[in-house]
Design a protein around this motif. Structure first.
Motif, short mmCIF file in Angstrom:
data_model
loop_
_atom_site.label_atom_id
_atom_site.label_comp_id
_atom_site.label_asym_id
_atom_site.label_seq_id
_atom_site.Cartn_x
_atom_site.Cartn_y
_atom_site.Cartn_z
N GLU A 1 47.43 50.13 39.79
CA GLU A 1 47.23 49.08 38.79
C GLU A 1 46.75 47.79 39.46
OE1 GLU A 1 49.73 46.54 35.43
OE2 GLU A 1 50.67 48.22 36.47
N LEU A 2 47.31 47.47 40.64
CA LEU A 2 46.87 46.28 41.36
C LEU A 2 45.40 46.39 41.75
CD1 LEU A 2 47.47 43.59 42.79
CD2 LEU A 2 48.11 44.93 44.81
N GLU B 1 29.08 45.14 46.94
CA GLU B 1 30.06 45.58 47.93
C GLU B 1 31.30 46.16 47.25
OE1 GLU B 1 30.09 45.97 51.04
OE2 GLU B 1 28.36 44.85 51.80
N PHE B 2 31.69 45.57 46.13
CA PHE B 2 32.90 46.03 45.44
C PHE B 2 32.61 47.21 44.50
CE2 PHE B 2 33.74 41.73 46.80
CZ PHE B 2 35.03 41.82 47.28
N GLU B 3 31.42 47.25 43.94
CA GLU B 3 31.07 48.36 43.06
C GLU B 3 30.97 49.68 43.80
OE1 GLU B 3 27.52 47.11 41.14
OE2 GLU B 3 28.52 45.66 39.82
N GLN B 4 30.69 49.60 45.11
CA GLN B 4 30.52 50.81 45.90
C GLN B 4 31.85 51.41 46.37
OE1 GLN B 4 27.92 49.61 49.08
NE2 GLN B 4 26.20 49.20 47.71
N ILE B 5 32.94 50.70 46.14
CA ILE B 5 34.25 51.19 46.60
C ILE B 5 34.69 52.38 45.74
CG2 ILE B 5 36.69 50.62 46.87
CD1 ILE B 5 35.81 47.73 47.33
N GLU C 1 38.80 44.16 38.33
CA GLU C 1 38.48 43.43 37.10
C GLU C 1 38.31 41.94 37.40
OE1 GLU C 1 41.76 44.46 34.64
OE2 GLU C 1 40.81 46.29 33.84
N ARG C 2 39.13 41.43 38.32
CA ARG C 2 39.01 40.01 38.66
C ARG C 2 37.67 39.72 39.33
NH1 ARG C 2 39.01 35.02 37.50
NH2 ARG C 2 39.70 33.57 39.13
N VAL C 3 37.23 40.60 40.23
CA VAL C 3 35.93 40.43 40.87
C VAL C 3 34.82 40.45 39.84
CG1 VAL C 3 34.27 41.48 42.45
CG2 VAL C 3 36.68 41.32 43.11
#
Length: 353
Positions: free
Chosen positions: A18-19, A43-47, A25-27
């Motif tokens: 959940e975290l 960078e975050f979408e690729q995680i 969502e915050r990014v």
């Protein structure tokens, strides 16, 4: 907030998952709120999501943050100098001593811009980003120099002492800057010759060489758009008087009172930067020479470098008065590795027991 299980001090996999979702969502919301942050979104979408091992996903999110900081470090602080923030998030202005600055400038840049558009059907941005700056910045980075965007075709470059891992000075900043500048001259001559072979020259027939001017001195580095502490002394007097004057001349304007968490730029300012700019302009009047310096700065160089400089002449430089200007031969062939080795050996001998 992330809460541990009631009966233990540990967190459940579901809580960690959940975290991770909330971080993602915050990014995404930050990118929506601040459009300029789109550059970091990928960078975050690729995680990859790790439902079986959410702690692995936490580490991946942290790694993405680290990658973004590394990728954008030059944009965050192009000077490459160690700076700090105040407790309320403003860049603290600092003075760095013994820094050598130099400026680069492409000759006939306006003409070059027109010619590449007409003859190559390319924007000058593409020409610079493919055929100029990648090679220029590679040279600068090889010598540990830090570059700031200065104009469309030029750079303001900062050089500090070259240090060993133990913190010993291997090369003073001015020697390091001159070696870098001589190496850079060979590379930019090669670029200009390549352009000439492709038909890109000035109407006069001269190629588009790069001019260089160097100067030694202290520099102040900070955020010129944001005051880094409360108004004091004459600045406090200015602030009070300005509020009175602005009410008369521009009553619609309300001066900002709080600058918390406000960083707008990191730049370097000094009289030596101004001198380097004037010397770079003087390069235009001596096309056979470059790496222009005033005589007192040439005298600071180690003997192996000092011997390359010739007196070009005296000139009146705006704001500086009459100075004797020296430069190296633009078209001479220089063995850069041998020059660098000789300079390193010279300074090593000075500190040898």
């Amino acid at each position: 907030m992330l809460q541990p299980d009631e009966n233990s001090n540990s967190y459940s996999a579901d809580a960690v998952s959940e975290l991770c979702l909330r971080i993602r969502e915050r990014v995404q919301s930050l990118v929506v709120e601040h459009e300029e942050l789109t550059i970091v979104a990928d960078e975050f979408e690729q995680i990859v999501r790790h439902e079986d091992d959410p702690l692995h996903e936490v580490w991946a999110l942290f790694t993405a943050c680290a990658d973004v900081m590394i990728e954008l470090k030059h944009m965050l602080n192009p000077t490459g100098l160690p700076l700090h923030l105040t407790d309320d998030g403003r860049v603290i202005t600092q003075t760095f001593q013994g820094v050598t600055t130099f400026l680069t400038d492409i000759r006939g840049f306006t003409e070059l811009t027109q010619n590449v558009s007409r003859e190559w059907n390319l924007s000058v941005f593409d020409v610079l980003s493919f055929c100029y700056f990648p090679h220029v910045t590679e040279v600068l980075e090889n010598y540990g120099c830090h570059y700031l965007n200065y104009t469309g075709d030029g750079l303001l470059v900062l050089s500090r002492d070259r240090l060993s891992p133990e913190g010993l000075c291997l090369l003073p900043s001015i020697d390091n800057a001159v070696i870098c500048s001589i190496a850079l001259t060979g590379v930019t001559n090669g670029i200009a010759e390549t352009w000439r072979r492709q038909g890109l020259t000035m109407a006069s027939g001269r190629w588009h060489e790069t001019g260089l001017g160097l100067a030694y001195g202290d520099v102040q580095v900070g955020d010129p758009f944001v005051p880094y502490h409360d108004y004091r002394d004459k600045c406090a007097e200015f602030d009070a008087t300005f509020h009175e004057a602005i009410a008369e001349h521009a009553p619609y304007f309300r001066p900002r009172e709080k600058y918390t968490r406000r960083v707008r730029a990191i730049q370097a300012l000094s009289t030596s930067i101004n001198r380097a700019s004037r010397l770079q302009d003087a390069d235009k009047d001596a096309p056979e020479h470059t790496c222009m310096m005033i005589s007192p700065d040439v005298d600071r160089l180690c003997p192996p470098l000092r011997g390359f400089f010739e007196v070009v002449g005296e000139a009146m430089l705006r704001g500086l008065g009459k100075v004797e200007i020296c430069g190296i031969r633009r078209f001479a062939k220089y063995d850069i590795p041998a020059i660098e080795a000789e300079c390193l050996a010279y300074h090593a001998a000075l500190v040898a027991p």
